[in-house]
Design a protein around this motif. Structure first.
Motif, PDB file in Angstrom:
ATOM      1  N   GLY A 106      42.734   5.987 -32.548  1.00 18.71           N
ATOM      2  CA  GLY A 106      42.813   6.191 -33.994  1.00 18.71           C
ATOM      3  C   GLY A 106      43.450   4.982 -34.649  1.00 18.71           C
ATOM      4  O   GLY A 106      43.072   3.843 -34.387  1.00 18.71           O
ATOM      5  N   ALA A 107      44.438   5.231 -35.496  1.00 17.05           N
ATOM      6  CA  ALA A 107      45.129   4.142 -36.193  1.00 17.05           C
ATOM      7  C   ALA A 107      46.210   3.605 -35.268  1.00 17.05           C
ATOM      8  O   ALA A 107      47.244   4.230 -35.094  1.00 17.05           O
ATOM      9  N   GLU A 149      43.994  -0.746 -16.819  1.00 15.86           N
ATOM     10  CA  GLU A 149      43.568   0.231 -17.814  1.00 15.86           C
ATOM     11  C   GLU A 149      44.280   1.543 -17.534  1.00 15.86           C
ATOM     12  O   GLU A 149      44.305   2.007 -16.397  1.00 15.86           O
ATOM     13  N   SER A 188      37.761 -14.859 -29.480  1.00 14.71           N
ATOM     14  CA  SER A 188      36.929 -13.937 -28.694  1.00 14.71           C
ATOM     15  C   SER A 188      37.725 -12.722 -28.208  1.00 14.71           C
ATOM     16  O   SER A 188      38.847 -12.833 -27.711  1.00 14.71           O
ATOM     17  N   HIS A 189      37.066 -11.601 -28.335  1.00 13.50           N
ATOM     18  CA  HIS A 189      37.641 -10.350 -27.816  1.00 13.50           C
ATOM     19  C   HIS A 189      37.747 -10.375 -26.297  1.00 13.50           C
ATOM     20  O   HIS A 189      38.414  -9.529 -25.714  1.00 13.50           O
ATOM     21  N   ARG A 190      37.078 -11.328 -25.686  1.00 14.20           N
ATOM     22  CA  ARG A 190      37.209 -11.466 -24.232  1.00 14.20           C
ATOM     23  C   ARG A 190      38.684 -11.570 -23.844  1.00 14.20           C
ATOM     24  O   ARG A 190      39.077 -11.142 -22.759  1.00 14.20           O
ATOM     25  N   ALA A 208      43.654   9.082 -25.187  1.00 16.28           N
ATOM     26  CA  ALA A 208      43.541   7.639 -25.436  1.00 16.28           C
ATOM     27  C   ALA A 208      43.515   6.885 -24.115  1.00 16.28           C
ATOM     28  O   ALA A 208      44.074   7.329 -23.111  1.00 16.28           O
ATOM     29  N   SER A 209      42.845   5.759 -24.153  1.00 18.08           N
ATOM     30  CA  SER A 209      42.900   4.814 -23.042  1.00 18.08           C
ATOM     31  C   SER A 209      43.337   3.476 -23.612  1.00 18.08           C
ATOM     32  O   SER A 209      43.087   3.183 -24.786  1.00 18.08           O
ATOM     33  N   ARG A 232      43.487  -3.444 -25.627  1.00 14.28           N
ATOM     34  CA  ARG A 232      42.342  -2.743 -26.214  1.00 14.28           C
ATOM     35  C   ARG A 232      42.600  -1.244 -26.166  1.00 14.28           C
ATOM     36  O   ARG A 232      43.062  -0.743 -25.137  1.00 14.28           O
ATOM     37  N   PHE A 233      42.298  -0.594 -27.252  1.00 11.70           N
ATOM     38  CA  PHE A 233      42.488   0.858 -27.329  1.00 11.70           C
ATOM     39  C   PHE A 233      41.146   1.567 -27.351  1.00 11.70           C
ATOM     40  O   PHE A 233      40.167   1.060 -27.901  1.00 11.70           O
ATOM     41  N   TRP A 234      41.125   2.766 -26.808  1.00 10.46           N
ATOM     42  CA  TRP A 234      40.027   3.710 -27.045  1.00 10.46           C
ATOM     43  C   TRP A 234      40.639   5.043 -27.445  1.00 10.46           C
ATOM     44  O   TRP A 234      41.660   5.456 -26.876  1.00 10.46           O
ATOM     45  N   ASN A 235      40.016   5.681 -28.402  1.00 11.69           N
ATOM     46  CA  ASN A 235      40.459   6.983 -28.905  1.00 11.69           C
ATOM     47  C   ASN A 235      41.900   6.947 -29.404  1.00 11.69           C
ATOM     48  O   ASN A 235      42.583   7.968 -29.353  1.00 11.69           O
ATOM     49  N   ARG A 274      43.752  -0.811 -22.422  1.00 12.27           N
ATOM     50  CA  ARG A 274      43.576  -1.869 -21.426  1.00 12.27           C
ATOM     51  C   ARG A 274      44.567  -2.977 -21.754  1.00 12.27           C
ATOM     52  O   ARG A 274      44.587  -3.491 -22.878  1.00 12.27           O
ATOM     53  N   HIS A 287      44.824   5.555 -18.664  1.00 15.43           N
ATOM     54  CA  HIS A 287      44.320   6.722 -19.379  1.00 15.43           C
ATOM     55  C   HIS A 287      45.488   7.668 -19.633  1.00 15.43           C
ATOM     56  O   HIS A 287      46.163   8.094 -18.693  1.00 15.43           O
ATOM     57  N   ASP A 337      41.291 -10.290 -25.505  1.00 12.28           N
ATOM     58  CA  ASP A 337      42.156  -9.255 -26.079  1.00 12.28           C
ATOM     59  C   ASP A 337      43.322  -8.972 -25.139  1.00 12.28           C
ATOM     60  O   ASP A 337      43.113  -8.752 -23.938  1.00 12.28           O
TER      61      ASP A 337
END
Lengths: 403, 402
Positions: free
Chosen positions: A325-326, A388, A313-315, A355-356, A320-323, A358, A390, A317
């Protein structure tokens, strides 16, 4: 894992010992120089300068050498992903972790040379250094011919790339303790990683990393440390030895999950609800935990890696990345768990602009570092079970130092 | 279970039904008799339950009450989770810009449960995956339990593939369809009594706006209608987006109904609006809710090459006819719902609203739509003005988002 040295492969074209000036004052302290008389003066002066000398492709004592690949986004072939799909990233992280698990008392060096048609940039070399350094290994710095020639001629553009590369190497050299940190993980991979099991188990590690899963490598010949894990994957083609089997089933009864191939044999417990069944696995419940037994012998490590991420489950993780990319990441903690570091890798040709990330865990403070220095303008949100962060525009590597 | 709960049964003031003969009349004539139902508009500044739940309750009451619609029924709710969950506008949570906010979903679920819904199913076809929706939204930092626990018998299903069904459900377009005569969809869209679209109030690069109707573009499973769809039969797992509907460069899996006219334009700005109308006719919407509390201007998601900005209109819109509610929402966005191709926001595309009106789904004529709650003139958030100013400037470089 240890990381006492910062190695570099001496370019074949650098027969003039004056090139040693480029190394002077840097973290590079181990030169791998090809055999041959033309390098005699280089060898002599390097030794006089206190540098260690070795031969390329021969592991010095205390070092495990890993033949790696150039890290980055794989560009060959037609991309099948859409504008928001996940790119395919080549990384040596899994090989470093495996070498470290099999040979814990050694340093791990990665040999990987820039590919053909390589376009030298500070960012590409930063990824080269950081893709190994993040995992506690060291990339044997290997220059492409053009950069080597540019440096020999002291061209400003080449010197700028070199300055950034050396800064990245120094960054990790100044943080040797990080190499001894333990991987933060939610899943353990148990195998002998050899013989009939070598291809599957190693590719599984590679693909788990690509799926963003954080794992602990557990060689079968050692009593596995299952502390803190939520699941273990046992994919070997042979039944586990009785003690190992007992330990794993105890882990499941206490609430963990086991993902195993049919070679595991008969699984205790009760059949799970039909909804818990997948196309590839039969589910059983045992105590507080569950067992997912593959219906057929392990064939497709890609399927195993991705299915296991969902089963765990990703619960849970770890990162976790946002923005991003690779992306790639390695998250590790000190033995007392009072300190942690999350290494963030961005494999595109430049770093992200917003990017953010967590990071799971109960941390009270975070500092962000790049090889150029601290990132001053991060914003931080403290959640119940995670932090998290930013990030502003950053280069391709960032370390989050956690306390 | 067959979807036997028609809009006619519920809508007391629905004047006309969709029929195959409908398209035969003149366009003006059809528009004049296209159904008109009340639309509720409310101000709601935050996603706090204390503000959201009573606001939505009041809106549903203004529409005649949820109980009449959902009591004793299985409700299917299509939400909007466009694009991968790993992309944000800046550092903002996805739900504050382009995903339907989980609190709006949870509030709707809670109120439906309280109104007697027996089973509530949250549906979406997430980007390029057969993973459970719960797993998908965890990656967006959502907590699935917030929605699952909002009422009894709540569940998610990923409708981007066969899912929990044994076969795809063939859903026929009553008027024969603009693009497709019927669709093969995940069983969830047939196995329900009431179908709800919960959308986000946004502009859209291909369709001008994305509201309750465009949200239903995601009904199509990518195993049949996606870039990686099987040629003869659906693929097992979805791969890529819905490029074949956008571009028309290939047909859906041969097992599914094919496009009516392969010589029709291959332009997404022609194809997508028509396909959307076909979809919402094959799978009629009984209730639509549009989340305009927080959203974005400039497009439907972070991948759009425009100056994308977060926006906080502080609005919720609800209605029982998707064309009516989309028309009111367009007006709230500062656009003219009567606009056609060539006029903002349809500079390059056909109007989904006009096509739906022509198909007899509902009117877009504001003079025929009763607005309950806040008046449009008082609640307007000027997407249109922002669009005009934005488009007078050079197109910005896109950041690194993968």
């Amino acid at each position: 894992m240890t990381a006492p040295w910062t190695p570099m492969r001496w370019p074949a074209a650098w027969t003039d010992s004056s090139a040693l000036d480029l190394i002077k004052g840097s973290a590079i302290d181990y030169l791998l120089i090809e055999k041959g008389d033309q390098f005699e003066s280089v060898r002599t002066q390097a030794q006089q300068a206190g540098l260690r000398i070795g031969v390329p492709d021969e592991a010095p004592s205390g070092v495990t050498l890993v033949k790696g690949q150039w890290p980055g986004v794989r560009m060959a072939g037609r991309a099948s992903a859409g504008p928001t799909g996940d790119p395919w990233v080549d990384s040596n992280g899994w090989q470093i972790q495996l070498a470290g698990a099999l040979h814990p008392q050694t340093a791990v060096w990665v040999t990987a040379t820039p590919p053909q048609n390589f376009r030298a940039s500070a960012g590409a070399y930063l990824i080269g250094v950081a893709d190994s350094g993040a995992y506690g290994g060291r990339w044997v710095i290997s220059l492409d011919n053009q950069l080597a020639a540019g440096l020999a001629a002291r061209r400003p553009d080449a010197l700028e790339i070199w300055k950034r590369t050396v800064a990245a190497a120094s960054f990790f050299a100044q943080r040797k303790a990080w190499a001894g940190y333990s991987a933060a993980a939610v899943v353990g991979v148990i195998s002998d990683f050899a013989g009939d099991n070598e291809a599957f188990s190693r590719e599984l590690l590679n693909l788990l990393a690509r799926a963003g899963q954080h794992y602990r490598i557990l060689p079968k010949d050692k009593a596995p440390d299952l502390e803190g894990l939520r699941a273990v994957i046992y994919a070997d083609a042979q039944q586990p030895e009785a003690n190992l089997r007992k330990q794993i089933l105890g882990f499941v009864e206490a609430g963990g999950a086991l993902i195993a191939s049919p070679s595991w044999g008969a699984a205790p417990g009760a059949a799970a609800k039909p909804d818990d069944e997948g196309p590839l696995f039969v589910a059983r419940s045992l105590g507080k935990g569950r067992i997912a037994l593959a219906k057929t012998p392990a064939r497709d490590p890609y399927q195993w890696a991705n299915d296991s991420v969902v089963m765990v489950s990703h619960r849970y993780d770890m990162v976790r990345f946002w923005n991003g990319g690779a992306t790639g990441s390695f998250y590790a903690t000190s033995a007392d768990r009072k300190h942690g570091v999350a290494h963030l890798l961005f494999y595109a040709n430049r770093g992200p602009d917003a990017a953010s990330v967590r990071i799971a865990g109960h941390w009270k403070a975070v500092k962000a570092w790049t090889p150029d220095g601290p990132v001053e303008t991060i914003e931080t949100e403290y959640h119940q079970d995670a932090i998290e962060v930013h990030l502003p525009q950053v280069p391709q590597y960032v370390a989050l130092e956690l306390e | 279970m067959y979807c036997n709960y028609t809009r006619r049964k519920w809508l007391s003031n629905a004047a006309a039904a969709v029929s195959g003969a409908y398209l035969a009349g003149s366009r003006l004539g059809r528009a004049a008799v296209a159904p008109a139902t009340p639309v509720a508009v409310a101000r709601c500044k935050t996603y706090e339950a204390a503000e959201l739940v009573p606001t939505m309750q009041k809106m549903f009451d203004q529409l005649g009450g949820l109980g009449r619609l959902v009591k004793g029924k299985t409700v299917a709710i299509k939400i909007n989770l466009t694009g991968a969950p790993t992309y944000r506008i800046g550092h903002l949570p996805l739900e504050d810009t382009h995903y339907t906010h989980p609190h709006v979903i949870a509030a709707a679920v809670h109120l439906m449960g309280a109104a007697g819904a027996t089973r509530i199913r949250i549906l979406e076809s997430p980007w390029a995956t057969a993973d459970p929706v719960e797993e998908y939204i965890l990656r967006a930092n959502w907590e699935p339990r917030d929605i699952l626990s909002a009422a009894r018998n709540v569940e998610f299903e990923n409708t981007n593939y066969l899912g929990k069904g044994k076969k795809y459900s063939r859903m026929t377009v009553p008027y024969g369809g603009y693009m497709f005569p019927a669709f093969d969809l995940n069983h969830s869209y047939e196995d329900c009594d009431v179908f709800v679209s919960i959308a986000k109030m946004k502009e859209h690069a291909t369709a001008g706006v994305t509201l309750s109707m465009k949200n239903c573009f995601g009904l199509t499973p990518c195993t049949v209608y996606g870039t990686g769809a099987g040629v003869d039969e659906p693929s097992l797992i979805p791969k890529g987006g819905r490029g074949l509907i956008h571009a028309g460069n290939r047909g859906p899996s041969k097992s599914a109904p094919q496009e009516k006219d392969p010589s029709s334009p291959r332009e997404d700005t022609y194809r997508v609006p028509r396909t959307v109308v076909d979809l919402i006719s094959a799978r009629p919407i009984h209730l639509a809710i549009i989340d305009g509390i927080k959203t974005m201007t400039g497009g439907e998601g972070p991948w759009i090459r425009e100056d994308l900005q977060p926006a906080a209109p502080g609005l919720l819109v609800a209605g029982t006819n998707p064309v009516n509610i989309d028309a009111v929402s367009m007006a709230l966005m500062g656009f003219d719902p009567m606009a056609d191709r060539g006029t903002p926001p349809f500079e390059r595309c056909d109007s989904t609203l006009r096509l739906a009106e022509d198909a007899g789904v509902g009117t877009r004529d504001l003079s025929r739509i009763e607005v309950a709650g806040v008046a449009i003139s008082e609640a307007k958030f000027d997407f249109a003005g922002i669009r005009k100013r934005r488009r007078a400037l050079p197109v910005p470089a896109i950041g690194i988002r993968g």
